[in-house]
Scaffold this motif. Structure first.
Motif, PDB file in Angstrom:
ATOM      1  N   GLY A 156       0.899  -1.237   0.118  1.00  0.00           N
ATOM      2  CA  GLY A 156      -0.048  -0.152  -0.100  1.00  0.00           C
ATOM      3  C   GLY A 156       0.789   1.228   0.027  1.00  0.00           C
TER       4      GLY A 156
ATOM      5  N   ASN B  18      -7.312  -2.569  -1.998  1.00  0.00           N
ATOM      6  CA  ASN B  18      -6.211  -3.511  -0.994  1.00  0.00           C
ATOM      7  C   ASN B  18      -6.743  -5.135  -1.469  1.00  0.00           C
TER       8      ASN B  18
ATOM      9  N   VAL C  15      -5.988   1.210   1.218  1.00  0.00           N
ATOM     10  CA  VAL C  15      -4.865   0.961   0.668  1.00  0.00           C
ATOM     11  C   VAL C  15      -3.566   0.909   1.389  1.00  0.00           C
TER      12      VAL C  15
ATOM     13  N   ASP D 269       3.844  -0.842   4.741  1.00  0.00           N
ATOM     14  CA  ASP D 269       3.369  -0.338   3.408  1.00  0.00           C
ATOM     15  C   ASP D 269       4.489   0.933   3.111  1.00  0.00           C
TER      16      ASP D 269
ATOM     17  N   SER E 257      -3.227   3.727  -5.862  1.00  0.00           N
ATOM     18  CA  SER E 257      -2.477   2.622  -5.016  1.00  0.00           C
ATOM     19  C   SER E 257      -3.506   1.478  -5.060  1.00  0.00           C
TER      20      SER E 257
ATOM     21  N   LYS F   8      -2.595  -2.339  -3.602  1.00  0.00           N
ATOM     22  CA  LYS F   8      -1.987  -3.126  -2.719  1.00  0.00           C
ATOM     23  C   LYS F   8      -2.035  -4.470  -2.878  1.00  0.00           C
TER      24      LYS F   8
END
Length: 503
Positions: A116, A155, A163, A170, A201, A203
């Motif tokens: 993330g 995510n 995220v 992260d 983003s 992840k």
């Protein structure tokens, strides 16, 4: 008659007075291509009626230097201004010259498929992508894409909208995001390659090892493609990860991204357990190796501030596209430090992703293949990278934006290999079809020019000679050092001597 007509004696002249009549008689003369600027100046200078003549020189704006606090430590963007690079070599991506042309576009989105990213970081939040078709707080999938409240991305590791999970989980993705697009010239911390860009983003990496599944990587790529198809101007994916085996499903997803107009920039990888970079032409590393077969993939090796290939960086003449700064790279981090230096090909890749963002901001019509070809053909050749990667050089943001190949340098030999029947030398500045290999000043026969080692500036990084056993034995006596040189007859330039021996 006007002086230009008599002096230059060519048709198609145009004369524009640059001064008021009482201030002298300075004229700007335009003429057709029948006469070069140099010839026109020389001809005019010889005329007694002309006090002086000179070209109408092109001028450029001064390099754009941002006021970000840590910019002096960011040698990868401008080594001459770096406190740490010491301007030992160029080594940077010519970012300050590129910023004279563009600093990016708030309409262009780069997807960071990684851990993330803390997009609430003060140097990232103004550039965070926000899904315009989603109300992030109503618990509904407003845009019907299968992801509820996906405000800044998704995510896939934890299967939720958040995220950013934690500073420890992260850090990697936050650092990568900052190199691509930390806000520039805002008086804070660091600057991204693209000052103006939106960061999405996604992840899929997490946990103590920062790992993730191929399936989730594919889901993230498909999310990007879907957003592109829905109207989001997402044109770049940065993938600072690798190490997996060849996956047809992953390759197909990356190819699909290319078909949707998305450039896939990835890290070349950091070698094996020994900490040394590998030749991934021989020891495959994915997704970097897909750059050999997919024209939207750009795989990136890492260099240090001395323009050397980083010891940990993978390489490969057929599998690694270009190199970029990747040692001691300052960028955003999600903990109390806010900014920190990290090394890796993961740090090199976002430099190139940022360059791609600048290119597509400046010229949106470029296709992924055109972007890749321009980055390769405009890279700056270096001795450390000669024949080790496709471009044999370092990415240049300025050259890429202006589509200007690097200048042809003098020949330099960096490596030599002698077998029973042939001699192979690598370096820069070799001329296709004309360079001569000399052994102790004597030209060797049978020189081969391999176009697969051709560079964007018209030079080669490899020459071979296959004169046969007899000649090799005579010119390279076992155990005795000889001096190799490369001579370019068309320029009169000769390389420094390179000592080598056959054992």
């Amino acid at each position: 008659q006007e002086i230009p007509e008599v002096v230059l004696n060519v048709r198609g002249e145009g004369v524009e007075r640059l001064t008021q009549r009482h201030s002298g008689n300075i004229n700007l003369v335009r003429f057709n291509p029948a006469l070069s600027v140099e010839q026109a100046v020389l001809r005019a200078q010889k005329d007694p009626r002309v006090e002086y003549a000179e070209p109408n020189y092109l001028l450029e704006a001064a390099n754009t230097i941002p006021n970000d606090v840590f910019f002096g430590a960011m040698w990868g963007l401008s080594n001459g201004d770096s406190l740490f690079g010491g301007a030992q070599t160029p080594a940077d991506i010519s970012a300050t010259r590129a910023w004279d042309i563009t600093t990016g576009s708030n309409d262009l989105v780069v997807a960071v498929i990684d851990t993330g990213a803390k997009l609430s970081h003060p140097d990232l939040s103004p550039n965070a992508w926000v899904n315009p078709r989603e109300d992030p707080n109503n618990g509904l999938d407003d845009d019907g894409n299968g992801f509820t409240d996906d405000k800044n991305g998704w995510n896939f590791y934890d299967k939720n909208k958040d995220v950013f999970q934690s500073a420890s989980d992260d850090l990697h993705g936050t650092h990568v995001a900052g190199t691509i697009g930390a806000v520039g010239n805002n008086g804070l911390g660091t600057t991204g390659v693209a000052w103006h860009v939106k960061l999405m983003s996604l992840k899929f990496l997490g946990g103590s090892k920062g790992s993730g599944s191929t399936g989730n990587a594919i889901k993230a790529i498909n999310y990007v493609i879907d957003q592109k198809n829905r109207g989001t101007n997402v044109r770049v994916i940065n993938a600072s990860w690798g190490g997996g085996s060849d996956s047809q499903a992953l390759r197909d997803a990356i190819a699909a991204a290319g078909n949707a107009g998305i450039v896939f920039v990835c890290a070349a990888g950091n070698g094996g357990d020994d900490g040394s970079g590998d030749d991934i032409d021989e020891i495959a590393d994915f997704p970097a190796d897909y750059s050999a077969s997919l024209d939207n993939v750009i795989s990136v090796a890492a260099i240090d501030s001395g323009d050397n290939l980083a010891g940990f960086s993978n390489f490969g003449h057929g599998s690694v596209t270009v190199a970029a700064p990747g040692v001691g790279i300052w960028s955003t981090v999600p903990d109390v430090r806010e900014y920190a230096p990290i090394s890796g090909t993961s740090m090199a890749s976002p430099h190139v992703a940022g360059i791609v963002a600048l290119m597509l901001s400046n010229k949106p019509s470029l296709t992924p293949k055109q972007v890749r070809d321009i980055i390769v053909s405009t890279a700056e050749p270096t001795t450390a990278l000669a024949s080790k990667i496709v471009a044999s050089g370092r990415a240049s943001a300025y050259n890429a934006l202006t589509e200007t190949p690097a200048a042809k340098g003098k020949p330099v030999i960096t490596r030599a290999s002698i077998s029973k029947k042939k001699l192979t030398i690598d370096g820069i500045g070799f001329l296709d079809g004309s360079s001569i290999i000399e052994v102790n000043g004597v030209a060797i026969s049978g020189v081969k020019y391999d176009s697969s080692y051709g560079l964007g500036n018209g030079t080669l990084s490899r020459l071979r000679s296959e004169p046969g056993k007899k000649t090799i034995k005579k010119m390279f006596p076992t155990g005795q050092f000889v001096n190799l040189t490369v001579f370019n007859p068309t320029t009169g330039e000769r390389s420094p001597q390179f000592a080598t021996a056959r054992f």
